[in-house]
Design a protein around this motif. Structure first.
Motif, PDB file in Angstrom:
ATOM      1  N   ILE A  78       0.810  -1.224   0.000  1.00  0.00           N
ATOM      2  CA  ILE A  78       0.000   0.000   0.000  1.00  0.00           C
ATOM      3  C   ILE A  78       0.845   1.276   0.000  1.00  0.00           C
ATOM      4  CG2 ILE A  78      -2.101  -0.993   0.955  1.00  0.00           C
ATOM      5  CD1 ILE A  78      -1.245   0.136   3.680  1.00  0.00           C
ATOM      6  N   TRP A  79       2.176   1.111   0.099  1.00  0.00           N
ATOM      7  CA  TRP A  79       3.048   2.288   0.176  1.00  0.00           C
ATOM      8  C   TRP A  79       2.905   3.165  -1.073  1.00  0.00           C
ATOM      9  CZ3 TRP A  79       5.441   5.054   3.589  1.00  0.00           C
ATOM     10  CH2 TRP A  79       6.504   5.885   3.223  1.00  0.00           C
ATOM     11  N   ALA A  80       3.036   2.574  -2.258  1.00  0.00           N
ATOM     12  CA  ALA A  80       2.951   3.361  -3.494  1.00  0.00           C
ATOM     13  C   ALA A  80       1.540   3.968  -3.661  1.00  0.00           C
ATOM     14  CB  ALA A  80       3.335   2.521  -4.698  1.00  0.00           C
ATOM     15  N   PRO A  81       0.472   3.206  -3.470  1.00  0.00           N
ATOM     16  CA  PRO A  81      -0.865   3.805  -3.566  1.00  0.00           C
ATOM     17  C   PRO A  81      -1.081   4.960  -2.576  1.00  0.00           C
ATOM     18  CG  PRO A  81      -1.045   1.436  -3.679  1.00  0.00           C
ATOM     19  CD  PRO A  81       0.392   1.730  -3.402  1.00  0.00           C
ATOM     20  N   LEU A  82      -0.478   4.858  -1.378  1.00  0.00           N
ATOM     21  CA  LEU A  82      -0.641   5.969  -0.425  1.00  0.00           C
ATOM     22  C   LEU A  82      -0.081   7.258  -1.030  1.00  0.00           C
ATOM     23  CD1 LEU A  82       0.212   4.403   3.051  1.00  0.00           C
ATOM     24  CD2 LEU A  82      -2.000   5.235   2.263  1.00  0.00           C
ATOM     25  N   GLU A  93      -9.886   9.509  -9.391  1.00  0.00           N
ATOM     26  CA  GLU A  93      -9.435   8.181  -9.813  1.00  0.00           C
ATOM     27  C   GLU A  93      -8.998   7.358  -8.606  1.00  0.00           C
ATOM     28  OE1 GLU A  93      -7.647   9.879 -13.996  1.00  0.00           O
ATOM     29  OE2 GLU A  93      -6.390   8.510 -12.823  1.00  0.00           O
ATOM     30  N   ASN A  94      -8.890   6.065  -8.813  1.00  0.00           N
ATOM     31  CA  ASN A  94      -8.511   5.153  -7.734  1.00  0.00           C
ATOM     32  C   ASN A  94      -6.994   5.205  -7.520  1.00  0.00           C
ATOM     33  OD1 ASN A  94      -7.507   2.430  -6.811  1.00  0.00           O
ATOM     34  ND2 ASN A  94      -9.704   2.101  -6.585  1.00  0.00           N
ATOM     35  N   ALA A  95      -6.565   5.461  -6.281  1.00  0.00           N
ATOM     36  CA  ALA A  95      -5.137   5.625  -5.977  1.00  0.00           C
ATOM     37  C   ALA A  95      -4.352   4.338  -6.273  1.00  0.00           C
ATOM     38  CB  ALA A  95      -4.953   6.020  -4.515  1.00  0.00           C
ATOM     39  N   PHE A  96      -4.924   3.209  -5.910  1.00  0.00           N
ATOM     40  CA  PHE A  96      -4.213   1.937  -6.106  1.00  0.00           C
ATOM     41  C   PHE A  96      -3.984   1.685  -7.600  1.00  0.00           C
ATOM     42  CE2 PHE A  96      -3.312  -2.495  -6.241  1.00  0.00           C
ATOM     43  CZ  PHE A  96      -2.707  -2.780  -5.027  1.00  0.00           C
ATOM     44  N   GLU A  97      -5.049   1.870  -8.381  1.00  0.00           N
ATOM     45  CA  GLU A  97      -4.942   1.604  -9.822  1.00  0.00           C
ATOM     46  C   GLU A  97      -4.005   2.600 -10.489  1.00  0.00           C
ATOM     47  OE1 GLU A  97      -9.025   1.281 -11.231  1.00  0.00           O
ATOM     48  OE2 GLU A  97      -9.404  -0.089  -9.554  1.00  0.00           O
ATOM     49  N   HIS A  98      -4.013   3.831 -10.021  1.00  0.00           N
ATOM     50  CA  HIS A  98      -3.118   4.845 -10.585  1.00  0.00           C
ATOM     51  C   HIS A  98      -1.657   4.464 -10.316  1.00  0.00           C
ATOM     52  CE1 HIS A  98      -1.570   8.717 -11.812  1.00  0.00           C
ATOM     53  NE2 HIS A  98      -0.934   8.809 -10.659  1.00  0.00           N
ATOM     54  N   ALA A  99      -1.368   3.999  -9.096  1.00  0.00           N
ATOM     55  CA  ALA A  99       0.019   3.701  -8.731  1.00  0.00           C
ATOM     56  C   ALA A  99       0.509   2.385  -9.330  1.00  0.00           C
ATOM     57  CB  ALA A  99       0.148   3.642  -7.201  1.00  0.00           C
ATOM     58  N   LEU A 100      -0.338   1.374  -9.362  1.00  0.00           N
ATOM     59  CA  LEU A 100       0.151   0.040  -9.730  1.00  0.00           C
ATOM     60  C   LEU A 100      -0.426  -0.493 -11.042  1.00  0.00           C
ATOM     61  CD1 LEU A 100       0.317  -1.606  -6.190  1.00  0.00           C
ATOM     62  CD2 LEU A 100       2.121  -0.542  -7.479  1.00  0.00           C
ATOM     63  N   GLY A 101      -1.322   0.277 -11.653  1.00  0.00           N
ATOM     64  CA  GLY A 101      -1.801  -0.095 -12.991  1.00  0.00           C
ATOM     65  C   GLY A 101      -2.721  -1.298 -13.015  1.00  0.00           C
ATOM     66  N   MET A 102      -3.301  -1.654 -11.910  1.00  0.00           N
ATOM     67  CA  MET A 102      -4.269  -2.760 -11.873  1.00  0.00           C
ATOM     68  C   MET A 102      -5.153  -2.584 -10.641  1.00  0.00           C
ATOM     69  SD  MET A 102      -1.790  -5.892 -10.681  1.00  0.00           S
ATOM     70  CE  MET A 102      -0.206  -5.263 -11.191  1.00  0.00           C
ATOM     71  N   THR A 103      -6.264  -3.310 -10.595  1.00  0.00           N
ATOM     72  CA  THR A 103      -7.124  -3.169  -9.422  1.00  0.00           C
ATOM     73  C   THR A 103      -6.464  -3.877  -8.225  1.00  0.00           C
ATOM     74  OG1 THR A 103      -8.356  -5.211  -9.703  1.00  0.00           O
ATOM     75  CG2 THR A 103      -9.193  -3.285 -10.899  1.00  0.00           C
ATOM     76  N   PHE A 104      -6.957  -3.546  -7.054  1.00  0.00           N
ATOM     77  CA  PHE A 104      -6.433  -4.152  -5.832  1.00  0.00           C
ATOM     78  C   PHE A 104      -6.562  -5.679  -5.890  1.00  0.00           C
ATOM     79  CE2 PHE A 104      -7.373  -5.371  -1.325  1.00  0.00           C
ATOM     80  CZ  PHE A 104      -6.086  -5.167  -0.837  1.00  0.00           C
ATOM     81  N   PHE A 105      -7.731  -6.169  -6.346  1.00  0.00           N
ATOM     82  CA  PHE A 105      -7.946  -7.615  -6.334  1.00  0.00           C
ATOM     83  C   PHE A 105      -7.156  -8.317  -7.435  1.00  0.00           C
ATOM     84  CE2 PHE A 105     -11.585  -5.945  -3.947  1.00  0.00           C
ATOM     85  CZ  PHE A 105     -11.260  -6.540  -2.733  1.00  0.00           C
ATOM     86  N   GLU A 106      -6.893  -7.620  -8.545  1.00  0.00           N
ATOM     87  CA  GLU A 106      -5.988  -8.194  -9.562  1.00  0.00           C
ATOM     88  C   GLU A 106      -4.590  -8.338  -8.963  1.00  0.00           C
ATOM     89  OE1 GLU A 106      -8.110  -6.403 -13.565  1.00  0.00           O
ATOM     90  OE2 GLU A 106      -6.401  -5.362 -12.698  1.00  0.00           O
ATOM     91  N   TYR A 107      -4.186  -7.320  -8.220  1.00  0.00           N
ATOM     92  CA  TYR A 107      -2.863  -7.349  -7.591  1.00  0.00           C
ATOM     93  C   TYR A 107      -2.765  -8.551  -6.641  1.00  0.00           C
ATOM     94  CZ  TYR A 107       1.301  -5.893  -5.045  1.00  0.00           C
ATOM     95  OH  TYR A 107       2.550  -5.866  -4.470  1.00  0.00           O
TER      96      TYR A 107
END
Ligand SMILES: C[S@@+](CC[C@H](N)C(=O)[O-])C[C@H]1O[C@@H](n2cnc3c(N)ncnc32)[C@H](O)[C@@H]1O
Length: 204
Positions: A47-51, A62-76
């Motif tokens: 969660i460090w990068a999404p934060l 936009e969704n912070a997680f998807e913006h940072a990691l390029g996929m949804t939380f559950f895909e990750y």
């Protein structure tokens, strides 16, 4: 580092400049019954990068997680088995604190089968089947997630009272229950509703 942790009230400093664990820091002890150590050691990197994208999320919607990691939380979670497994175990571990008392606010006496959507490895149902001896259940979650659920229901002696179904509730959900419960990330549902509904039918 010690001074930063003291500023965050995880450590305390005494007048001789000696450090000790503050109340908040004690939550990181393995021995604490309410320990959050695993969230820090096994989950914080995720969660460090999404934060760091929170400001972007606030400014754009936009969704912070998807913006940072390029996929949804559950895909990750699905692509990173160790983190996924940690998250699913965490959900089961947190279940007693979340669901104790549910039977006192919802009357399950007339319910025969409860269908539980997106309930991970079965945190709620393990709790409910224990409390409500007449109840049968259907557990529904993504394939990677329910893969480990049968072992838990087997160990608890409930495998004959619970059907475990793999799938995505964005495609369809199991029929046949007379009570359905859902607890998941609302953004997953809102994003899908936006994508799939025509502008005239979209929820406002
Ligand atoms: C925040 S967790 C909640 C876990 C559980 N509801 C609880 O209270 O312990 C969200 C759950 O929704 C599941 N989920 C996410 N997207 C899903 C989908 N498209 N179809 C089915 N389950 C999904 C995840 O695998 C996860 O187990």
């Amino acid at each position: 580092m010690l001074r930063v942790l003291a500023a965050c009230e995880i450590l305390a400093i005494d007048s001789d400049d000696r450090y000790s664990l503050a109340e908040l820091g004690k939550l990181l002890l393995k021995t604490s019954p309410t320990s959050h150590r695993g969230e820090v050691t096994d989950f914080f990197e995720t969660i460090w990068a999404p934060l760091g994208s929170l400001m972007h999320a606030v400014q754009t919607g936009e969704n912070a997680f998807e913006h940072a990691l390029g996929m949804t939380f559950f895909e990750y979670l699905s692509r990173n088995a160790e983190v996924g497994s940690f998250f699913n175990q965490l959900m089961v571990k947190n279940a007693p604190a979340r669901y104790t008392g549910l039977s006192s606010v919802y009357d399950f006496s007339k319910v025969r089968t409860v269908v539980d959507l997106g309930r991970g490895e079965g945190g709620l149902l393990l709790h409910l089947l224990r409390e409500q001896e007449h109840l049968r259940a259907v557990l529904f979650d993504l394939p990677d997630v329910v893969a480990n659920a049968a072992v838990r229901f087997e160990a608890a002696g409930f495998i004959n009272r619970c059907k475990i179904v793999a799938g995505s509730f964005l495609d369809s959900v199991p029929a046949g229950g007379d009570s359905t419960s859902l607890r998941t990330s609302s953004t997953t549902l809102i994003t899908t509703a936006r994508e799939r509904c025509s502008p005239t039918a979209a929820p406002r």
